[in-house]
Write an enzyme that holds these catalytic residues in place. Structure first.
Site, PDB file in Angstrom:
ATOM      1  N   ASP A   1       7.313 -10.717   9.453  1.00  0.00           N
ATOM      2  CA  ASP A   1       6.062 -10.250   8.860  1.00  0.00           C
ATOM      3  C   ASP A   1       5.501 -11.330   7.956  1.00  0.00           C
ATOM      4  O   ASP A   1       6.204 -12.277   7.582  1.00  0.00           O
ATOM      5  CB  ASP A   1       6.311  -8.983   8.040  1.00  0.00           C
ATOM      6  CG  ASP A   1       6.411  -7.746   8.919  1.00  0.00           C
ATOM      7  OD1 ASP A   1       6.027  -7.828  10.082  1.00  0.00           O
ATOM      8  OD2 ASP A   1       6.883  -6.713   8.418  1.00  0.00           O
TER       9      ASP A   1
ATOM     10  N   THR B   1       3.100 -10.446   4.975  1.00  0.00           N
ATOM     11  CA  THR B   1       2.940  -9.952   3.607  1.00  0.00           C
ATOM     12  C   THR B   1       4.278  -9.620   2.976  1.00  0.00           C
ATOM     13  O   THR B   1       5.050  -8.810   3.499  1.00  0.00           O
ATOM     14  CB  THR B   1       2.031  -8.707   3.598  1.00  0.00           C
ATOM     15  OG1 THR B   1       0.800  -9.029   4.237  1.00  0.00           O
ATOM     16  CG2 THR B   1       1.770  -8.245   2.181  1.00  0.00           C
TER      17      THR B   1
ATOM     18  N   ASP C   1       8.704  -3.452   7.906  1.00  0.00           N
ATOM     19  CA  ASP C   1       8.659  -2.622   6.704  1.00  0.00           C
ATOM     20  C   ASP C   1       8.070  -1.240   6.968  1.00  0.00           C
ATOM     21  O   ASP C   1       8.284  -0.316   6.193  1.00  0.00           O
ATOM     22  CB  ASP C   1       7.872  -3.310   5.584  1.00  0.00           C
ATOM     23  CG  ASP C   1       6.452  -3.681   6.013  1.00  0.00           C
ATOM     24  OD1 ASP C   1       6.054  -3.328   7.148  1.00  0.00           O
ATOM     25  OD2 ASP C   1       5.749  -4.323   5.223  1.00  0.00           O
TER      26      ASP C   1
END
Length: 1042
Positions: A443, A445, A733
């Site tokens: 990912d 972020t 996430d």
């Protein structure tokens, strides 16, 4: 008493609440009306406030725990030390030794008639020593298992203690441990949560829950006061948000009841007693369909399902579902090596016994022409038992039983150290698999960036503000970081958002379309005082702008916003911001009159014809340590890919800053739409050949959905375009990242930003959400592999020498120079200390300077085999010279050709001493020594029990010299070039066979070692390895039962 006190104090009993939670849908809503009028009535009876929750007085909370129970499912009691001892005794090798030693011990006390000699008077000592050695081996094994289980339970407790849930106490939202939740608590539920207790919804926004863990139904269930207000522990919130009042916790929740009935907790004994009593009372009575029996029925269904696995259906055996993916790289190679060594050791052991019996019979009944005499039967049997023990000795030294201990120590040591490096390992095999990773799909972020967002640019009222925005000190950001950045921007321009929050509470929100990966936006409807409605929308700029038909100008008036205007804004504003690495968020609204509101369920028509307020550019800086970590990965042969939901230009900019892409590289950067166009055929089906044309060059996948991430991961794993199957690690996430995390060889969940669902699907949790922690996991994984390889090189050298010496010695001398009790102690002491020394080495950065070994890399390389055979050659030369000429060289009595129970000699003591000392110094060649001193005690004081006797100083010096020469010999062996060695010296190269049906599954499955139909006599240490793999699942034992 407990139920009565609940009724007296709270107006409802524990059983009433448990019965209430058995209902669903309209029937459940009717039950709430009958018993409590409404949810406010339920809260009133439970003495809690829907808005302020409970107060935090300890005595109040303790009283609720006493009446309604704790939010804890007591784990099954761990095995006692005695049980572990009994398990350790089940080892086939030990059983054989015990039986043989007992027979030998009994025969040693039997004297034939007329035999008055002293010969054999001390015959019992060796048998007793073998039994003593077996006892120590069993105790050490049991202690290791006990310590290991204790460590894993500690790890499980740590995971449970770190799980927190948003709860309202004293009017404040606080994060409390799941175990501290009590009946009457008001908890906030949101997208991605794993519900910790049963409860009733008191307010919801577009709430949908996955109840498949309890019902088996995969469809998401819509929840709300008017639809279905019942929330169940163990289920996952897939969309929306809301608040619920907790009505049942721990063993009294629906999940807890099922766990108890499945026997997963200590509570099951009480439940079974209660069930047997109630069954007697209720025999012949009818069920109303909504009592506790429905929970039992669900438990029965679960049990039936588990029992039916493996049964035959239509004449064909059903495949048994397993819990993990296919075996890890190291496990597969060790299993293959175990089979090879098991066959070899078993064959040599049987051959040794057969040859000894033939030689004995040929000499006694052939050469000396004797007949079988009944009075000599006990002597003959003693000889046969001795030959059998020698055969067992060969088997003992052939099998590297120290290897499972080394694997356990190495993995456990790595797991403990990885926790210090912010890697919480949930599955042990993931630790080692990570060392073989060839690809990481990460990912953006929070993983590659700091996840501390700030609005640095904006487009408002027709003007692009690229700098000069007011900035103040940033407060701590708690919650969604994008929303924190927008709130910070509101605060920076001088507006107080707290007053707006107080005026418009969450209960006053008329309708909420929550954010998810499909919408890539969220909308909230507010009803004004005059009865009209206003819709507020924020989300990905391209997505929201497509729904806008007007925009606010400099005077605040709404003007027409055409497609040409939108394209111009994308080019001039959004691409400009994205090129600077900013996340672009569009803000918009729409008004609806009071007299003609729309159908709020028709989202597409509601969220349309919007008026654009502006565009914000949010900066999320790259973590300063990430570029260096990316370089380390690339140098280590690991390809890093960014998979993000952000704009493609933003993603490209961040990837360039991280070092994932370079201008001169021939790579692909694309968004999810283009990705799907390239990999799907005209029918919309994914084709592996199309995927194979994309993924090798793909480095950035932007505007991707969780489905795109899963498709990419599965495509890389299933691909055959590379010589070796890719080993893929994935970070995630979100709730919808679960399938990709499960499909990956190693799934990393974010410990801070990650949802409970993502953590449940993961193998390792990053407690700091930092990409550099993944690099540390790679280093530790490679260290595990190298540590096991070092120990294997040392162990197999010992085994090769010991087997050849025992076999040839037995065939030539009719006795093994290395006794069974000696080899038991060598295996126990030396292997344990060697595994401690070699399996606990710290990793170095040099581990990241080589490529991954891959799945087809031989476990025993040509270099390792060169060292094993080279050192074995030297040791065999030394031992056989001492064996056949040692008595002459040292001017001592020969130990060859002695009678059955003769006293120990210095000759064979020197052979044993030199053998052990050569192993000690060879451990230095394996890069570490642990300072063993046990040999001195055994040689000087072992006596009859260890078949040794004391040595003189000169004899000791010669023994040490011959052992130390191992170091010099090690340098000679190392100088032999590997390229001159034949390739067949590599062992354990082939990839494990995997059922093709398992390759395509997204489920977490691995063949159970107990199903391999391998005889335990062939792989004597297999049981130990299997026990290690069973311990891997301790952390997730409760939920995996469902």
């Amino acid at each position: 008493m407990q139920n009565q006190s609940g009724a007296d104090e709270y107006g409802c009993t524990l059983n009433e609440l448990k019965t209430l939670m058995e209902f669903r849908g309209a029937e459940g809503i009717q039950k709430i009306k009958e018993c409590f009028e409404d949810t406010n009535g339920l809260c009133k009876r439970l003495k809690t406030s829907p808005s302020d929750g409970l107060n935090e007085r300890p005595e109040e909370l303790d009283n609720r725990r006493a009446v309604f129970g704790q939010n804890l499912i007591p784990p099954k009691k761990p095995k006692t030390f005695i049980e572990l001892v009994w398990e350790a005794v089940q080892d086939v090798t030990l059983i054989i030794l015990i039986v043989a030693a007992l027979i030998s011990l009994g025969l040693s006390f039997y004297k034939p008639p007329g035999n008055t000699g002293e010969e054999g008077a001390a015959g019992w000592i060796e048998s007793a020593a073998i039994l003593g050695s077996v006892l120590v081996v069993v105790l050490v094994t049991a202690i290791n298992d006990y310590t290991k289980e204790k460590q894993f339970r500690g790890l499980q407790n740590k995971i449970e203690q770190e799980q927190k849930f948003a709860t309202i106490r004293n009017g404040q939202i606080v994060e409390i441990s799941v175990a501290d939740i009590v009946v009457g608590d008001i908890t906030q539920v949101k997208y991605g949560d794993l519900l910790p207790a049963d409860g009733i919804i008191i307010q919801s926004n577009d709430l949908k829950v996955d109840e498949s863990s309890l019902t088996g139904e995969s469809d998401h269930v819509k929840k709300g006061l008017a639809v279905d207000p019942f929330m169940l522990a163990g289920t996952h919130v897939m969309e929306g948000s809301g608040k619920m009042v907790v009505t049942a916790v721990g063993v009294n929740s629906q999940t807890g009841i099922i766990f108890s009935l499945l026997g997963a907790s200590d509570h099951d004994a009480a439940v079974k007693k209660q069930k047997s009593k109630s069954s007697k009372k209720s025999s012949g009575s009818k069920s109303n369909g909504h009592n506790a029996d429905s929970s039992r029925q669900r438990a029965t269904d679960v049990l039936t399902t588990s029992e039916e696995e493996g049964e035959e259906t239509d004449g064909e055996p059903k495949k048994k579902k397993s819990r993990r993916k296919e075996q890890s790289v190291l496990q597969a190679k060790l299993t293959k090596l175990a089979v090879q060594i098991g066959y070899g050791g078993f064959f040599v052991a049987i051959l040794t016994v057969v040859i000894l019996i033939i030689i004995f019979c040929a000499e006694v009944f052939g050469k000396y022409n004797q007949e079988w005499k009944s009075e000599c039967t006990s002597v003959y049997v003693q000889y046969f038992v001795k030959f059998f023990i020698i055969g067992v000795t060969v088997l003992v030294v052939a099998v590297p039983e120290g290897l499972p201990l080394a694997v356990t120590i190495s993995l456990a040591f790595s797991v403990m150290k990885m926790m210090e490096d912010n890697n919480l390992v949930r599955h042990l095999d993931a630790c080692e698999t990570m060392g073989n990773a060839t690809a990481i799909c990460s990912d953006k972020t929070g993983t590659l960036t700091t996840n501390r967002m700030t609005v640095v640019e904006c487009y408002l009222a027709g003007k692009h503000y690229s700098n000069g925005l007011p900035k103040h000190s940033q407060p701590m950001q708690i919650g969604n970081k994008t929303e924190c950045a927008l709130l910070g921007f509101v605060s920076d321009v001088g507006r107080d958002y707290e007053s707006i929050r107080q005026d418009i509470t969450e209960e006053k929100l008329f309708k909420v379309y929550t954010f998810n990966s499909v919408r890539k936006s969220m909308s909230t409807v507010i009803q004004n005082e005059d009865g009209s409605f206003r819709l507020y929308t924020k989300g990905a700029s391209e997505i929201v702008l497509k729904k806008c038909t007007s925009i606010l100008d400099q005077s605040g008036e709404s003007i027409k916003f055409t497609v040409a205007d939108r394209n111009q804004m994308v080019k001039d504003v959004i691409e400009n911001m994205a090129g600077n690495g900013l996340r672009t968020i569009a803000l918009a609204y729409r008004d609806f009159p009071a007299d003609s509101p729309p159908d709020w369920e028709q989202e597409n028509s509601v969220v349309s014809n919007l008026t654009c307020v502006g565009i914000t550019g949010i900066e999320d800086p790259v973590r300063p340590e990430v570029p260096d970590a990316i370089i380390k990965c690339q140098r280590a042969g690991i390809t890093v890919r960014m998979v993000t939901g952000d704009n493609v230009n933003t993603a490209r900019s961040i990837a360039a800053k991280c070092g994932i892409i370079n201008p001169q590289d021939d790579i692909l950067v694309m968004d999810g739409k283009e990705f799907n166009r390239r990999i799907r055929n005209s029918k919309g089906e994914i084709e592996q050949s199309r995927l194979d044309a994309v993924w090798p060059k793909l480095r950035v996948l932007a505007r991707s959905s969780p489905t795109d991430k899963h498709t990419l991961v599965k495509g890389i794993i299933d691909s055959t375009v590379t010589p070796v199957r890719e080993v893929v690690a994935v970070t995630g996430d979100g709730t919808n990242d679960g399938p990709a995390l499960k499909k990956a060889d190693v799934g990393f969940a974010m410990g801070i930003a990650g949802t409970d669902v993502a953590k449940e699907a993961s193998d390792i949790i990053l407690t700091d959400d930092n990409f550099t922690s993944i690099v540390k996991a790679v280093k530790w994984g490679r260290n595990v592999y190298d540590s096991i390889a070092k120990f294997l090189q040392f162990q197999l050298t010992v085994n090769v020498v010991a087997v050849i010496v025992a076999f040839l010695g037995a065939c030539i001398l009719k006795d093994s120079p290395l006794k069974a009790v000696q080899m038991l102690w060598v295996n126990l002491i030396m292997d344990t200390l060697a595994s401690l020394a070699l399996a606990t080495e710290q990793p170095t950065d040099a581990l990241l300077l080589r490529k991954p070994y891959g799945r087809n890399k031989a476990l025993i390389s040509r270099t390792m085999m060169k060292n094993i055979l080279g050192h074995a050659f030297y040791q065999l030369i030394v031992i056989f010279v001492l064996l056949f000429a040692g008595d002459v060289l040292f001017d001592i009595d020969s130990g060859r050709g002695l009678s059955l129970h003769s006293t120990p000699t210095q000759h064979f003591t020197i052979v044993f001493n030199v053998f052990v000392l050569m192993q000690i110094f060879n451990e230095i060649n394996a890069r570490r020594i642990h300072g063993e001193r046990g040999i001195v005690i055994i040689v000087e004081f072992g006596g009859q029990a260890f078949t040794t006797t004391g040595l003189s100083l000169s004899q000791w010096l010669w023994c040490v010299f011959l052992g130390m020469f191992e170091l010099v010999w090690g340098q000679i062996v190392s100088s032999i070039p590997n390229k001159n060695l034949p390739k067949f010296l590599s062992i354990g190269k082939s990839e494990p066979e995997v059922d093709p049906a398992l390759r395509g599954e997204a489920e977490d499955t691995v063949p159970d070692l107990t199903d391999q139909n391998l005889r335990r006599g062939q792989i004597l240490w297999f049981r130990g390895l299997n026990r290690i793999q069973q311990q891997i699942r301790v952390v997730n034992a409760f939920r995996s039962s469902l």
